[in-house]
Motif scaffolding. Structure first.
Motif, short mmCIF file in Angstrom:
data_model
loop_
_atom_site.label_atom_id
_atom_site.label_comp_id
_atom_site.label_asym_id
_atom_site.label_seq_id
_atom_site.Cartn_x
_atom_site.Cartn_y
_atom_site.Cartn_z
N GLU A 282 10.24 19.32 5.39
CA GLU A 282 10.87 18.40 6.41
C GLU A 282 10.61 17.08 6.04
O GLU A 282 9.49 16.72 5.39
CB GLU A 282 10.63 18.59 8.17
CG GLU A 282 11.29 19.95 8.44
CD GLU A 282 11.00 20.09 9.99
OE1 GLU A 282 11.58 20.72 10.69
OE2 GLU A 282 10.21 19.30 10.59
N THR A 283 11.42 16.11 6.38
CA THR A 283 11.32 14.60 6.06
C THR A 283 11.31 14.07 7.28
O THR A 283 12.00 14.13 8.14
CB THR A 283 12.18 14.15 5.23
OG1 THR A 283 11.99 14.87 3.70
CG2 THR A 283 11.99 12.44 4.82
N PHE A 284 10.36 12.98 7.62
CA PHE A 284 10.24 12.04 8.55
C PHE A 284 10.60 10.71 8.19
O PHE A 284 9.82 9.91 7.42
CB PHE A 284 8.94 12.24 9.42
CG PHE A 284 9.09 11.35 10.73
CD1 PHE A 284 10.21 10.68 11.35
CD2 PHE A 284 7.72 10.67 11.18
CE1 PHE A 284 9.94 10.02 12.27
CE2 PHE A 284 7.68 9.69 12.17
CZ PHE A 284 8.74 9.51 12.89
N THR A 285 11.64 10.04 8.41
CA THR A 285 12.26 8.73 8.16
C THR A 285 12.07 7.81 9.32
O THR A 285 12.53 8.33 10.52
CB THR A 285 13.45 8.81 7.63
OG1 THR A 285 13.65 9.71 6.60
CG2 THR A 285 14.06 7.53 7.38
N VAL A 286 11.57 6.77 9.00
CA VAL A 286 11.41 5.71 10.20
C VAL A 286 11.94 4.33 9.58
O VAL A 286 11.83 3.74 8.33
CB VAL A 286 9.87 5.30 10.43
CG1 VAL A 286 9.81 3.78 11.10
CG2 VAL A 286 9.19 6.41 11.14
#
Length: 329
Positions: A72-76
């Motif tokens: 998964e990717t966490f984008t801020v």
């Protein structure tokens, strides 16, 4: 040290020992619900990327990032110390947090709890539109960027495209008196654009463009819910929505930062040093008092002073007074 270096040193954020040391507005009920929704998805083997629009100094991002699963990717996405895209947004930032919001402070706080940073998009949240992020790829999105109506409308449009069918979107400040634009955009999405509320807290709106029923049933059945959370049900325009109120009883503390033990040891050393210094000062004061008392006692034991006291005790008062007058003059 140069002026620039001095300025950087003065504004450098303190290392957080615990999550509450990270500046920001993220209360226990919302932290609990973030973890409740994210853990519920994971238990159901739901995978998907995570997104936060507007991060401030990272308190909520740190919690979201703790639920990042493999692949998964966490984008801020946040402006951080970049210029705002328009005058209204610039005025909003200047009024609220322009001086304290820097990307370096966010990164430092985040890395205090995680080994690596999320994917950071330092730009207006509008930059996420138009295919910048994949459609239907996200399971959880937190919107906490601009409070201006037009911007929140755009953020909701991004979220609607980006979320999976049962993905959860969270909006901050949906009911605050100073953020009417968020309220207007949120309820407009509910009444006109298919957003369905799941649960409300004092500060945040939790919703989905899918079916809110399963999550609502679990909340009403108190599946994994902290003991202090009170759940009530409302109906708005034919749609059920839940409210969470109550106390923080049973909400577990978030895990400590990697600095915690070192900072706690340093605090213990400082406390021990303060205690030792206080004891030394008390001992010095006691010694000084003892020396004074001894000096006064020795003075009283001098023969001349003893004779004066004896004379004062034995001679008649008239004679004693006469002698004192004679000595004075």
């Amino acid at each position: 040290m140069t002026d620039a270096a001095l300025s950087t040193e003065q504004h450098r954020a303190a290392e957080p020992a615990v999550l509450d040391d990270v500046p920001g507005w993220f209360w226990d009920h919302d932290r609990h619900l973030f973890e409740w929704f994210l853990a519920r998805q994971e238990k159901a083997a739901v995978t998907g990327d995570l997104l936060e629009m507007g991060a401030y100094l990272g308190r909520s991002a740190i919690v979201i990032g703790s639920h990042l699963q493999p692949a998964e990717t966490f984008t801020v996405c946040d402006l951080f110390d970049s210029d705002a895209p328009d005058d209204e947004n610039a005025a909003e930032m200047s009024q609220s947090y322009r001086k304290s919001l820097t990307r370096s402070a966010f990164e430092s706080n985040y890395l205090s709890f995680h080994m690596s940073l999320p994917e950071i998009v330092q730009a207006p949240t509008s930059s996420l539109a138009g295919g910048r992020i994949p459609a239907g790829a996200f399971r959880f999105i937190h919107i906490d960027a601009s409070h201006l109506y037009e911007h929140v409308v755009g953020d909701l449009q991004v979220a609607r495209v980006a979320l999976q069918s049962q993905g959860v979107v969270v909006l901050d400040d949906y009911r605050s008196a100073h953020t009417p634009g968020v309220a207007a955009a949120t309820w407009e999405a509910v009444f006109n654009h298919g957003l369905r509320p799941i649960v409300l807290t004092e500060c945040k709106f939790y919703g989905t463009w899918g079916d809110p029923g399963p999550a609502q049933r679990d909340l009403l059945d108190r599946v994994g819910l902290a003991e202090g959370c009170h759940v009530s049900s409302e109906t708005v325009n034919g749609q059920q929505l839940l409210r969470i109120t109550g106390s923080s009883d049973g909400i577990a503390s978030f895990r400590r930062s990697r600095h915690h033990d070192r900072l706690a040891a340093a605090a213990s050393r400082r406390e021990a040093e303060r205690t030792a210094e206080d004891a030394r000062r008390e001992a010095d004061a006691a010694a000084e008092d003892l020396a004074g008392r001894r000096a006064r006692a020795a003075e009283r034991r001098r023969p001349a002073n003893v004779a004066k006291r004896v004379a004062g005790d034995l001679l008649p008062p008239v004679v004693t007074s006469a002698i004192r007058r004679a000595r004075r003059g």
